[in-house]
Design a protein around this motif. Structure first.
Motif, short mmCIF file in Angstrom:
data_model
loop_
_atom_site.label_atom_id
_atom_site.label_comp_id
_atom_site.label_asym_id
_atom_site.label_seq_id
_atom_site.Cartn_x
_atom_site.Cartn_y
_atom_site.Cartn_z
N LYS A 1 8.28 -1.07 4.68
CA LYS A 1 7.41 -0.03 5.23
C LYS A 1 6.00 -0.58 5.48
CE LYS A 1 7.72 4.74 4.48
NZ LYS A 1 7.91 5.82 3.54
N LEU A 2 5.50 -1.32 4.49
CA LEU A 2 4.15 -1.88 4.66
C LEU A 2 4.11 -2.91 5.79
CD1 LEU A 2 3.13 -2.19 0.93
CD2 LEU A 2 2.35 -0.52 2.60
N PRO B 1 10.32 -1.92 13.02
CA PRO B 1 9.28 -1.21 12.28
C PRO B 1 9.53 0.29 12.21
CG PRO B 1 8.35 -2.35 14.20
CD PRO B 1 9.77 -2.73 14.11
N VAL C 1 3.79 -1.01 8.83
CA VAL C 1 2.42 -0.52 9.00
C VAL C 1 1.53 -1.63 9.55
CG1 VAL C 1 0.38 0.33 7.77
CG2 VAL C 1 2.63 1.19 7.18
N LEU C 2 1.69 -2.83 8.97
CA LEU C 2 0.87 -3.96 9.45
C LEU C 2 1.14 -4.23 10.92
CD1 LEU C 2 1.10 -6.39 6.38
CD2 LEU C 2 -0.90 -5.13 7.15
N LYS C 3 2.42 -4.12 11.29
CA LYS C 3 2.76 -4.34 12.70
C LYS C 3 2.18 -3.21 13.55
CE LYS C 3 6.93 -7.03 11.89
NZ LYS C 3 8.39 -7.01 11.88
N ALA C 4 2.24 -1.98 13.02
CA ALA C 4 1.71 -0.84 13.77
C ALA C 4 0.22 -0.98 14.01
CB ALA C 4 2.00 0.46 13.00
N VAL C 5 -0.50 -1.51 13.00
CA VAL C 5 -1.96 -1.61 13.20
C VAL C 5 -2.34 -2.88 13.98
CG1 VAL C 5 -2.55 -0.23 11.18
CG2 VAL C 5 -2.43 -2.71 10.97
#
Lengths: 231, 866
Positions: free
Chosen positions: B767-768, B858, B771-775
């Protein structure tokens, strides 16, 4: 402006095929607050993921101010997201080994902004969300509402054009949830950001400019939120 | 209820089996090393028991003249033979004379033992009629096989002073006729008529006894004999059976493997921790549904036991292969492992059921103890506490740690008052206590620097074993403090940098720093093994260098020694001839002064001899004065101004004389290879003593064989120093390389730990990662963060291991040099670098493959339930 044309998302093959999105077309204007509302399994999160580029649609077109987002490579989408998008999740998803400040600094670091300026902006953003005195705390040392405020600061610190929020109040009590939504709204107003919120909470949806009602992978209705009485 | 518990446990085991397969490899190592080591002991023991029957027959005890020394073996008095024959508990007795001979057959040559016997004695001893005719020999089966000799063949035997053709009248199939020496150290034996064996000093030089006692009683019997008759009797069967040297390889496996076992147990701890964390929710649910804590405990134990059992069985099977592999190595290694040990070519792997059971149990006991302790702790509280189990990245020191730290400081201060000699250990203890109270990186760096300065600056002139141990612990712990404390500034440094790579490193370092427990566990595995591996590389490197230097010097600068056959002294006073091929030589005459060897040296020696421990050349002149002597010492021993004593011949024949010598200096005994306590010039030699003449020579490697033959044919005893030393050196080399192989299993545990941690992180942080990929972090950067994190954990340990071992290895070498002679310490930088590069390549490739092959969508990762 975000323009979506005939967006399809199909999982699996053959008998196991599931149509999560069925030809969605919608336009979201700059600075607009849009709520995607619907029951569980209606395709809200899938739509948000496809729009933000963290999932790829099976077919369809997505334009950000005339930029054909759907044609970009994964790498290009990632770079686009880094500059233009912010995310708020139901479970906050802060990096547990980073302090509140470091979590907020992260998008700025990815953009290559120098440490001095990045820190100044991150501290200012944390101040705006009311956490100036807790910037050195780790997520585990913060309450749920505080963690979500850090997540909002992280989503907005790099001035994105659009913020995607997936059930941002789903893991908070009702009062804290409303506080978080008010904060998101006020920040949106202040920064002029487009805000797209996935929710099944009527009270949140009612605060949006527009509500996209979803059922079985389709937008079944579109209404203006603030003029709405009861959904 | 039990069926439900068993079903859940079994299904859990099967469902998660794949992900923990990598752990099974790491956790099977204790069982593997234990079974491997014990199997080697089984093999050697089984072989020895067989050998007692096949190679000793009735020979239970050997008897020699107690005045034998390295230069000469003396004959036994007939009176002793008669007295032994009269004893009722001596069932049979065989008088022999022994000498080393060289057998040549069909172009092949083997050095072996020759026994001069009388046919009637041999017949009585082995219990069957044997007749050895003139110019006939009996050759033991193993020797005959080695040279492919058959009955009636003619073999050439080169004895000291005589070479001749002998007819093989019989092959000694088994028992004493297939004797291979007390320690099975010879390829075989040749039996010949006593009067045809030249080279031995009289008859008999040895007696073999068959006694009316069990093997267990032999040692006591021999002790009684030695006291009663003043002889040198040895219980040869009992000694071989009980010699710890025979179990050396097995114990070596377990000893070197000990570090690997320790590393593996640390891995077990990591596994247990993760295992219990992952089952928290399930266990809490079961408790809420009405399972008692004992049921939940039983479920955990059942599943945990399944993992350990599979690891144990896997390890035991691998252990048998390991034993086979080590045995092959041993067999391929030259015939002799080290002086006085075994001829192993016919060793066959033997694995007893009890060894397998002991190995599996040994490999299971500690993991189960760790597992039980942790499982009990988890299930003993209310269900809700299970749900509050510490999440990843949130481990922190408890409050009680501070109080413990304070107590440790007070204890260290109090102990310093009573045990000032343990100051290093106590400073270390106090530092650890201080760090427990104030776990700050600044304090850690300060304490580590302080310890390094104290230990390096205040180094005792002579280190005791305790000093070495304390300093080793200090280097190791201070390195820990230093490198873990450096994490914080390093992380800060990367937090200020704004490139994508540095963001990955920053995130990675944050995980390492906040996941203290896992980082510590993985680093500990690597630090222990790397510490020992580097010490294992450093010691032989320096010893080898030291021995090579010694070889250059040899015996006072000579590489060849010839001892004159003492028999010749009875009939002739002629000196040793100088063979062709000798470049330079010196004559030395050896006797005893106060029971220590004394060498009277000629002018050539005084001119050419190399004595490293004496810088000035003055001694060469002073020693020419009659009545002067130089004394050999070990280290900094002081020597008296003069030595009074009685000079006697080495082998007892001839007169003796009381003399006084003026001591003109000392030399380092550890640097001359032959234990000669005193050196004087021939000008100081008394006239009426029968000395053993010795020739020291410098011989070119190409001429060694010719020169050896020259002296062998003249009854004398040539020794090529390099050959002898190389034999010992290759033994050391073999042991070190074997030790390294066993230590690499520890690295396998470490690697297994890193791989397990990587796999677990990738899954737990899906999940994290999303998130890193999303940001905006790219796949490459996120993957890089995982690789950097896991490499950093291992690197912390590796750095600690390297740093501590580099500092500590000098102490260890100084300690070794104090035993074998003064040498110069050098760090084997290239060997260590090669090892490190290899280690990093394997580790990086493994981690990177794991991370980059496990790409997850992701969007799907974000749906994962917390």
């Amino acid at each position: 402006m975000i323009v979506v044309k005939e967006l399809w998302k199909i999982y699996g093959k053959g008998e196991r095929k599931v149509q999560a999105l069925k030809g969605i077309s919608v336009t979201i204007k700059d600075g607009e607050f849009v709520a995607i509302f619907g029951p569980s399994g209606s395709g809200k999160t899938t739509l948000l993921n496809c729009l933000s580029g963290i999932d790829s649609p099976t077919s369809g077109e997505i334009y950000f101010d005339d930029l054909p987002f759907h044609t970009l490579s994964e790498e290009q989408k990632t770079q686009f997201r880094a500059r233009n998008m912010g995310f708020v999740f139901q479970f906050f998803n802060l990096i547990p080994v980073l302090t509140a400040l470091e979590n907020v600094l992260l998008p700025l670091k990815i953009l290559g902004i120098n440490h001095g300026e990045a820190k100044q902006r991150a501290v200012a953003m944390l101040e705006k969300v009311g956490l100036r005195d807790k910037i050195e705390r780790f997520p585990s040392q913060l309450s749920g509402g505080e963690q979500q405020r850090v997540a909002i600061a992280r989503a907005l610190v790099h001035n994105p054009k659009v913020v995607w929020a997936d059930e941002p109040t789903g893991n908070l009590d009702s009062e804290t949830g409303m506080n978080v939504i008010e904060l998101l709204e006020s920040m949106k107003k202040e920064l002029g950001t487009t805000l797209v919120v996935v929710t099944h909470d009527e009270r949140i949806a009612q605060r949006a400019n527009r509500i996209l009602f979803m059922r079985d992978g389709q937008i079944v209705d579109v209404r203006e939120g603030q003029k709405l009485g009861s959904i | 209820m039990f069926r439900t518990i068993a079903r859940i446990a079994f299904r859990n085991f099967l469902m998660r089996f794949k992900s923990t397969l990598v752990l099974i490899i790491g956790m099977s190592i204790p069982a593997m090393l234990l079974v491997g080591g014990l199997s080697l002991n089984d093999t050697v023991k089984n072989w020895i028991v067989k050998s007692l029957k096949n190679n000793f027959g009735p020979a239970d005890i050997s008897v020699e003249n107690p005045r034998n020394n390295i230069f000469v073996r003396l004959a036994l008095d007939q009176q002793i033979v008669d007295l032994l024959k009269e004893r009722k508990d001596v069932l049979a007795i065989l008088p022999v004379s022994e000498s080393l001979v060289r057998v040549k057959y069909n172009g092949r040559t083997i050095d072996c033992l020759a026994m001069g016997v009388r046919s009637e004695d041999l017949s009585n001893f082995v219990g069957k009629e044997i007749q050895i005719p003139s110019q006939g020999v009996i050759i033991s089966r193993d020797l005959a096989d080695a040279l492919n000799i058959k009955e009636n063949d003619l073999v050439s035997i080169n004895m000291t002073g005589q070479a001749g053709e002998f007819k093989v009248v019989q092959i000694g199939e088994e028992g004493f006729l297939n004797f291979k020496g007390d320690h099975l150290q010879f390829p075989g034996v040749i039996f010949m008529n006593a009067d045809e064996l030249t080279g031995a000093v009289g008859f008999p030089t040895r007696l073999y006894l068959h006694v009316d006692k069990t093997i267990e009683e032999h040692e006591d019997f021999v002790n009684d004999l030695n006291q009663e008759m003043r002889i040198s009797a040895v219980a040869i069967k009992a000694t071989l059976l009980n010699s710890p040297a025979n179990k050396a390889l097995g114990y070596l496996t377990i000893a070197f493997g000990g570090f690997s076992i320790l590393a593996s147990l640390i891995l077990v701890y990591l596994f247990v921790q993760s295992f219990l964390e992952e089952r928290n929710t399930m266990l809490a649910t079961l408790r809420i549904l009405g399972f008692k804590s004992s049921h939940v405990f039983a479920l955990l134990m059942l599943e945990g036991f399944a993992y350990f059992l599979v690891s144990g069985l896997f390890g035991a099977s691998a252990g048998m292969f390991l034993a086979g592999f080590l045995l092959e190595r041993l067999k391929n290694f030259s015939s002799v492992m080290m002086a006085g040990t075994l001829w192993l070519s016919k060793l066959e792997l033997q694995v007893s059921f009890s060894s397998i059971l002991a190995g599996i149990s040994g490999g299971l006991v500690l993991p189960l103890v760790i597992f039980t302790a942790k499982a009990r702790k988890i299930v003993s509280g209310p269900a809700v506490r299970m749900l509050r189990f510490e999440e990843e990245g949130q481990s922190s020191l408890r409050k009680s740690t501070g109080y413990v730290g304070l107590a440790v400081i007070v204890l260290a201060v109090l102990l310093t008052l009573f045990y000032p000699e343990f100051s290093v250990a106590l400073i270390l203890l106090a530092s650890v206590g201080a760090f427990m109270v104030f776990p700050s990186s600044y304090l850690g760096t300060f304490l580590a620097t302080g310890i390094f300065v104290y230990v390096l600056r205040f180094r005792p002139a002579e280190l005791t074993s305790w000093d070495v141990l304390q300093r080793g612990a200090a280097f190791f712990l201070a390195s820990w403090l230093l490198f873990f404390s450096l994490l914080t500034p390093l992380r800060k440094l990367f937090s200020r940098s704004a490139s994508e790579g540095s963001v990955s490193t920053f995130v990675a370092l944050s995980y390492v720093q906040r996941n203290k427990r896992n980082s510590f566990i993985i680093a500990l595995m690597f630090s222990l093994i790397v510490f020992v591996v580097i010490l294992t590389l450093v010691v032989p490197y320096n010893v080898e260098r030291f021995v090579n230097e010694q070889l250059e010097t040899g015996i006072f600068g000579y590489n060849f020694m010839v001892i004159q056959n003492p028999l010749k002294l009875i009939f002739t006073g002629a000196d040793l001839e100088i063979a062709e091929g000798i470049e330079k030589h010196a004559r030395v005459y050896v006797a005893q002064l106060n029971n220590d060897p004394v060498a009277f040296v000629d002018e050539n020696f005084l001119k050419d001899a190399m004595v490293k421990s004496i810088k000035s050349n003055e001694w060469r002149k002073i020693l020419l004065e009659p009545g002067t002597i130089a004394v050999g010492t070990l280290g900094d021993e002081s020597v008296p101004e003069q030595i009074n004593g009685r000079i006697r011949p080495l082998f007892g024949l001839g007169g003796s004389e009381n003399l006084t010598f003026r001591v003109i200096g000392k030399f380092d005994l550890r640097q001359i290879l032959v234990p000669v306590k005193y050196v004087a010039s021939i000008n100081s030699m008394p006239a009426n003593i029968r000395f053993v003449p010795v020739l020291l020579a410098r011989v070119d490697e190409n001429n060694v064989s010719t020169v050896k033959d020259f002296y062998s044919e003249r009854f004398d005893f040539p020794i090529h120093i390099v050959e002898e030393l190389n034999r010992v050196l290759s033994g050391v080399d073999f042991l070190v390389k074997t030790g390294l192989i066993l230590l690499y299993f520890g690295l396998l545990s470490g690697l297994s730990g890193v791989v397990f941690h990587t796999m677990r992180s990738v899954v737990l942080r899906r999940k994290l990662t999303a998130v890193l990929k999303a940001v905006g972090m790219t796949n490459k950067s996120v993957g890089l963060a995982f690789v950097v994190e896991n490499l950093t954990m291992a690197s912390l340990g590796i750095l600690v291991g390297v740093f501590a071992s580099v500092l500590f290895s000098k102490d260890v070498m100084d300690q070794i040099f104090s035993m074998i002679g003064s040498g110069r310490f050098l760090f084997p930088i290239w060997n260590v670098l090669t090892f490190m590069v290899g280690l990093y390549v394997i580790m990086t490739v493994t981690i990177a493959l794991l991370v980059f092959l496990s790409k997850a969508n992701p969007a799907e990762s974000l749906r994962v339930q917390d």
